[in-house]
Write a protein that holds these residues in place. Structure first.
Motif: not given
Length: 210
Positions: A65-70, A91-94, A98-103
């Protein structure tokens, strides 16, 4: 050294990863540790105090939901290895999936999280941050639960810290890591599969195996 997203992912696939010396560094370098930090997916340690925090913290948990923020939260410290080039690459591979975040959220405030890169059934944990007590521990508990439920075989933490070791992470030799890596990247997993990750469910699943 300047990296493309494809070269970055190739590095992960052969067991190396990039870092910068500091936030303003112009160069990146590859790292290939003799011993690698990994999280056995059936070995996350949930203490009684952490279980209480997960139940009573009042935080909400989301993914992507907020990859850049993480990423920015992880880099928001005096000593960071995430420079502008790495941030842009993540950010590009997100955006390519292929890149993920958990907030971790407290109301509408981002108070913790973790992000990483995925190849096959391997999750390469990059960094985590916390703006509230235990927010990063709670993020890791939810992350391990998600990785277990969605088919992942390897959770790479790169290095072993005292904090990670207290939660169940271990260190393995490079040769063993590369064998596990090859098996994992040739398998399949789906980080974004829909899951009902309730606090009680996470605790129950973690305590059954830890």
């Amino acid at each position: 050294m300047s990296l493309s997203p494809d070269l970055l992912l190739h590095g992960y696939s052969i067991g190396i990863f990039p870092m910068a010396e500091h936030r303003n560094a112009a160069e990146l370098f590859w790292v290939d540790p003799k011993f690698r930090g990994v999280f056995p997916l059936d070995g996350f340690h949930v203490s009684r105090s952490l279980a209480r925090r997960i139940r009573k913290c009042g935080f909400s948990v989301t993914i992507n939901q907020d990859f850049a923020g993480v990423v920015d939260g992880c880099a928001d410290r005096s000593d960071t290895w995430i420079n502008a080039e790495l941030r842009d690459l993540y950010l590009k591979i997100h955006h390519s999936g292929q890149a993920h975040s958990l907030e971790i959220w407290e109301g509408d405030q981002l108070v913790g999280g973790v992000f990483g890169v995925t190849l096959g059934a391997a999750f390469f944990g990059e960094s985590m941050f916390s703006r509230r007590k235990d927010a990063s521990k709670i993020a890791l508990a939810y992350l391990v639960d998600r990785l277990r439920q969605t088919g992942f075989r390897l959770f790479d933490t790169q290095f072993l810290t005292a904090h990670l070791a207290s939660l169940g992470a271990i260190e393995i030799p490079r040769s063993q890591y590369r064998k596990e890596l090859e098996e994992a990247i040739n398998a399949s997993a789906d980080f974004t599969a829909p899951l009902a990750q309730s606090a009680e469910g996470v605790i129950q699943r973690m305590t059954q195996t830890s």
